[in-house]
Scaffold this active site. Sequence first.
Site, mmCIF file in Angstrom:
data_model
loop_
_atom_site.group_PDB
_atom_site.id
_atom_site.type_symbol
_atom_site.label_atom_id
_atom_site.label_comp_id
_atom_site.label_asym_id
_atom_site.label_seq_id
_atom_site.Cartn_x
_atom_site.Cartn_y
_atom_site.Cartn_z
ATOM 1 N N ALA A 63 72.591 83.278 31.072
ATOM 2 C CA ALA A 63 72.496 82.069 30.263
ATOM 3 C C ALA A 63 71.282 81.257 30.678
ATOM 4 O O ALA A 63 70.720 81.434 31.762
ATOM 5 C CB ALA A 63 73.761 81.239 30.424
ATOM 6 N N GLY A 102 75.615 86.840 30.450
ATOM 7 C CA GLY A 102 75.359 87.003 29.024
ATOM 8 C C GLY A 102 74.387 88.122 28.720
ATOM 9 O O GLY A 102 74.412 88.691 27.624
#
Length: 697
Positions: A63, A102
């Site tokens: 992220a 992510g």
Amino acid sequence: MSEVVTYNREGTVGVITVDYPPVNALGHAVRSGLLAALEQGLKDSEAKVLLLVCEGRTFIAGADIREFGKPIQEPSLPEVMNVFENSDKPVVAAIHGTALGGGLETALGCHYRIALSSAKVGLPEVKLGLLPGAGGTQRLPRLTGARKALEMITTGEFVGAPEALKLGIVDTVDEGDDIKSAGLAFANSIADEGKPVRRVRDLTDKIAADQGSDVFDEFRAQLEKKARGLFSPFKCVDAVEAAVTLPFDEGMKRERELFVQCMDSPQRGGLIHSFFAEREVSKVKGLAKDTPLRDVNSVGIIGAGTMGGGIAMNFANVGIPVTIVEVKQEALDKGFAIIRKNYENSAKKGRITTEQVEERMALISGSLSYDAFKDVDLVIEAVFENMAIKKEIFGQLDAVCKPGAILASNTSTLDIDEIASATKRPEDVVGMHFFSPANVMKLLENVRGSKTSDEVKATVMAVAKKIKKVGVLVGNCYGFVGNRMLHKRGAEAMALVNEGATPQQVDKVLTDLGYPMGQFAMSDLAGIDVGYRIRQERRNSGEDVPLSWMDKLAEQDRLGQKTMAGVYRYEEGSRKPIPDPAVDAIIADFRKEQGISPRDITDQEILERCMFVMINEGAKILEEGVADRALDIDVVWIFGYGFPAYRGGPMFWADQLGLDTILNAVEKYHDDIGGDQWKPSALLKRLVAEGKSFADL
């Protein structure tokens, strides 16, 4: 088209390229760009397969930390991955560097994955008090099975590409170093062979095998021991269990519910503060980024005892040769035997190979003469806390060591300037306070003297990073940051027992807060003689340090775990502290000698007196400039003393409690108990008056 995500076609492969330095983090621009590029690729009739690749040193590393704590702008990553997964053209993720959090979730949303052999993948969100919130807990088990997915997700540890291939996380590994070429070749093979879209969400064989198993109960039982007090690891188990027991879409909804619970947990704030503080602490106030560094290619260590041997291992572990000097050959031989035993134990556990044991031992040599230090770049003195002995040693080092060599003391409490006064080069003298066991504990408290040069300061901070420590640069005073605060806590803990508490009651309050062990169990681990010598040294220097029942333990050779008896007693092969009636009798006798009538003491009083006295002292440390920032204190306590990272460190925790609450209690104890330790810090009073926190400094 997004400036950070571009689309172009090479032959029949549509290439989606992310270029968002430094680590291609999944910020809003990247998420939006991915959708736009995918749409272009799907409309490109000449593109038979799509390739997702990243510029720079890494694939998507996670992220965008600049968005932490802010409302998520659409599209969210789960939305992006849903579109990618539902693409009617195969999408290949080409991984180099790291695919974390992510980043790995993005790769799992693609249909095929190739990685360079040097790449690593992982889902480390648990370390921030979170869980993978973009399908990681639902897709990873479908590739690896629940057990391995649980291991990776609840620990946050990475796996290398070769292991990821064995686990099924990636489909192929390339031994080269050109990820785009490797990705194009793999994508072309998929097009040539006419391979279909293969959605991870549709894979059920691995999770079907986990249905009805005991794996989730097993992991929860393990976490009760390994992750006591933590919130998110248990939610990670719940999420992976949902992958096994629910249809994919329902599992995704459950993952989102659990993710939101983690986001709302106060532990998230503490862990994210710890995460950023660990990285920020290397930026030293007043020290220019371009400060020259001295070469440290060889190291000398004085003392082959527990600390000296442990310090030596840190350097050998990273390939730096070490020379240890001792007074007697038998002490040297004993120290080398312990070092070898430590390495062999690591090899037995699979952490290093037997070849690495021999490689590291070969880097460590011994001598009985300081002349062995004449060419080393750094010398670390690691003898016990006695100023006269340390000054004598540094005088000898000054005469032997080459110009520019850094002369460091591993002292935990003593005045660096006084130690430096024994040399003609105080600018080269610095404190390097390692924590026991030195080959394990991550903190390195570097202590600047009043004349320590900027070059030396910058170099020891760089050395900390080189040997995989978390370095914190602090000022010179008794006990520096960590032990100065610890000794205030220790004095209150002693006073509480004198007044009527038991050692185990005090320790339980601290472990309930999240410490791995309490004040008295920690004394047993470190050795009762360590604190005894420090108190004796302070008494010898003229300080008024009162006698205590802990002194009586030392004088009776109850030195802690190493003698199987200290504040607690210990059984062979166990480190579990067991209350000892013999110690209760010693404490009772001490109370009689001092004319103390014991009283009942509440857990709340123990918590306030042990913790608030530390925070008040921390505020004084900030006032005096011994620590530049509150986060420096937090990092010292998290990595050196076991303060629970999910509470963010003592100063962060104080901010969460409210500094007015702290000040009111400090003023109360100052009125009731007196003593300099309870004199309210001027900084604490000012911050409360201004409605500010330590974080505002």
